[in-house]
Enzyme design. Structure first.
Site, mmCIF file in Angstrom:
data_model
loop_
_atom_site.group_PDB
_atom_site.id
_atom_site.type_symbol
_atom_site.label_atom_id
_atom_site.label_comp_id
_atom_site.label_asym_id
_atom_site.label_seq_id
_atom_site.Cartn_x
_atom_site.Cartn_y
_atom_site.Cartn_z
ATOM 1 N N ARG A 228 11.320 3.815 3.768
ATOM 2 C CA ARG A 228 10.885 2.822 4.766
ATOM 3 C C ARG A 228 12.099 2.005 5.149
ATOM 4 O O ARG A 228 12.887 1.593 4.292
ATOM 5 C CB ARG A 228 9.791 1.919 4.199
ATOM 6 N N LYS B 282 25.510 -4.297 -1.043
ATOM 7 C CA LYS B 282 26.983 -4.234 -1.050
ATOM 8 C C LYS B 282 27.498 -3.615 0.236
ATOM 9 O O LYS B 282 28.706 -3.458 0.414
ATOM 10 C CB LYS B 282 27.463 -3.383 -2.232
ATOM 11 N N ARG C 203 0.807 -1.230 0.000
ATOM 12 C CA ARG C 203 0.000 0.000 0.000
ATOM 13 C C ARG C 203 0.833 1.269 0.000
ATOM 14 O O ARG C 203 0.610 2.176 -0.786
ATOM 15 C CB ARG C 203 -0.886 0.064 1.265
ATOM 16 N N THR C 204 1.767 1.339 0.931
ATOM 17 C CA THR C 204 2.438 2.627 1.133
ATOM 18 C C THR C 204 3.257 3.009 -0.087
ATOM 19 O O THR C 204 3.139 4.114 -0.615
ATOM 20 C CB THR C 204 3.317 2.573 2.399
ATOM 21 N N HIS D 61 4.761 5.963 11.655
ATOM 22 C CA HIS D 61 4.315 5.837 10.269
ATOM 23 C C HIS D 61 3.339 6.988 10.035
ATOM 24 O O HIS D 61 2.132 6.792 9.930
ATOM 25 C CB HIS D 61 3.643 4.471 10.096
HETATM 26 C C1 NCD Z 1 1.613 -0.933 8.175
HETATM 27 C C2 NCD Z 1 3.103 -0.805 8.356
HETATM 28 O O1 NCD Z 1 3.886 -1.065 7.455
HETATM 29 O O2 NCD Z 1 3.480 -0.399 9.459
HETATM 30 N N1 NCD Z 1 1.256 -1.178 6.854
HETATM 31 C C3 NCD Z 1 0.927 -0.104 6.079
HETATM 32 O O3 NCD Z 1 1.770 0.702 5.753
HETATM 33 N N2 NCD Z 1 -0.356 0.077 5.783
HETATM 34 C C4 NCD Z 1 0.979 -1.875 9.101
HETATM 35 C C5 NCD Z 1 1.554 -3.246 9.228
HETATM 36 O O4 NCD Z 1 2.454 -3.641 8.492
HETATM 37 O O5 NCD Z 1 1.056 -3.974 10.087
#
Ligand code: NCD
Length: 452
Positions: free
Chosen positions: A120, A99, A70-71, A148
């Site tokens: 991320r 590397k 999703r993100t 997040h």
């Molecule tokens: C979340 C995350 O990555 O923290 N996912 C997301 O971005 N919607 C929630 C999760 O992974 O549980």
């Protein structure tokens, strides 16, 4: 070009939800509403191929060191729908990370290729490290168990559309509250908006101490002691006491929102039993009759699929709002959202406008959170021992924002150490223990009594 030579004007980073003022969140949502009108509502009438020219010519880079659906895809789709372009490093095994290249170096390379970085990373505080090295805005797309913030923007946007306002909503949170970064950003935002928070953690997965402490002491919510909890509910209430003085959730009062999270298996050494499952049976009590059910997704069994057709289920809508909300954030950070653009720098709500202690990695106390970015072998050289000093009794890691409660403060001039942080950090070195301070050549301060 050196770091200082470039203008600070574009260095507005979103590493925490607290980097945004409430008024700025409001601006992002107005802009998102406007994009929704252009694009159509995804769950009903999405207008195929509709996009804008808001980010024309701009490039967004996604640097993902952890899995994502999703993100990353919604950020990329949002940028494309803004008429911008996207470059993506979605798999650390196929980039120079494999590397052994550090995040700090990667950021200093990719900032030349893009106008905005979305990152991320599995380590807490990684986004803040990246922001220290970047001259373009960094957006935290999830850093370890820390935060997040853009998921929270989607959550709040969903709630605002469903309930008109967030203030006074009774919001229950279930599951892994300890290591869910979505929860940490979300509770700060809820408290700041004046919602009531009811935590229903899985066993041993309560909010981390520093998060609960901040809710109470910085965001003016109150964590009630066990004895004051409503009967029949294995939960702890947190309630905003400003602006609506201690409006507790009485037993039996309606729950407006149920926010469900999965067990974050990647952040625990072993699997756990008795994880709460939310299904129609759980939600049959009267107090849940109008509850909006949210989940950041992915779900892995803790949220029954039979609820998908239930009118209370909002989680697919919540994921769909990732597009207009992230479009609005990108536009705001690029200064392309006209009156909804974000002020450049510094901006943001920061309760810890507090002294910042800053020493080299080899000197004195280190962050106590083993998953903090400062302990990553690849990043170690690029970090420092940086802590916000909170009220004399807490050292908050600049990167991961975990608090250290036990430390001693030594003074280089007097050669002595005490257990309280001093008012001025001049000549101060913090150590994790008296033994460490003594090993470094300091001696305990003479007792006050000795002066009398
Ligand atoms: C979340 C995350 O990555 O923290 N996912 C997301 O971005 N919607 C929630 C999760 O992974 O549980």
């Amino acid at each position: 070009m050196g770091k200082a030579a470039r203008p600070a004007a574009r260095r507005r980073h979103i590493t925490s939800i607290n980097d945004l003022e409430l008024s700025e969140i409001g601006k992002i949502f107005s802009q998102a509403e406007s994009f929704l009108r252009t694009l159509g509502d995804p769950s009903r009438k999405w207008r195929v191929g509709k996009s804008t020219e808001t980010a024309k010519g701009a490039i967004l880079a996604t640097l993902f060191y952890e899995p994502s659906t999703r993100t990353r895809l919604s950020f990329e789709s949002a940028m494309l729908r803004l008429g911008g372009k996207v470059i993506s490093s979605a798999d650390p095994t196929t980039s120079s990370a494999a590397k052994g290249e550090s995040l700090a170096d990667t950021v200093r390379i990719v900032e030349n290729y893009a106008d905005l970085l979305v990152i991320r990373h599995p380590r807490d505080g990684a986004a803040r490290l990246a922001a220290e090295y970047a001259h373009v805005p960094v957006i935290n797309a999830g850093d370890g168990a820390h935060e997040h913030p853009t998921q929270t923007l989607c959550d709040l946007f969903t709630l605002r559309r469903a309930h008109k306002t967030i203030r006074n909503l009774n919001v229950a949170l279930t599951g892994d509250l300890k290591t869910s970064r979505t929860i940490h950003s979300f509770v700060y935002a809820l408290a700041r908006h004046g919602a009531n928070i009811l935590t229903m953690p899985a066993k041993g997965m309560e909010l981390p101490e520093h998060v609960a402490w901040r809710l109470e002491h910085e965001f003016r919510s109150r964590l009630l002691p066990k004895a004051e909890q409503g009967e029949g509910f294995d939960a702890v209430y947190v309630t905003a006491n400003r602006p609506h003085q201690l409006a507790l959730i009485p037993t039996g009062k309606n729950i407006d929102v149920m926010y469900v999270t999965r067990f974050q298996k990647e952040r625990w050494a072993e699997a756990r039993g008795d994880y709460p499952t939310i299904d129609a049976d759980f939600l049959k009590a009267e107090k849940y009759s109008h509850t909006s059910v949210l989940h950041p997704l992915p779900r892995v069994g803790e949220l029954d699929t039979a609820l998908d057709s239930d009118r209370r289920a909002l989680y697919f809508q919540q994921a769909a709002y990732g597009i207009p909300v992230r479009m609005a954030l990108i536009a705001a950070l690029l200064g392309r959202a006209r009156k909804n653009s974000l002020e450049k720098f510094p901006g943001g709500f920061r309760a810890e406008r507090t002294p910042l202690y800053d020493q080299p990695t080899e000197t004195g106390i280190r962050c106590a959170n083993p998953n903090c970015i400062v302990h990553d072998a690849m990043e170690r050289k690029y970090t420092r021992n940086k802590f916000h000093v909170i009220g004399g009794a807490r050292l908050r890691c600049f990167y991961c924002e975990t608090d250290i409660l036990e430390f001693v403060a030594a003074n280089r001039t007097s050669g002595e150490f005490t257990e309280q942080a001093p008012k001025s950090l001049k000549d101060t070195l913090f150590f994790a223990s008296a033994a460490d301070a003594q090993a470094a050549g300091f001696r305990p301060a003479r007792k006050l009594a000795a002066h009398a």
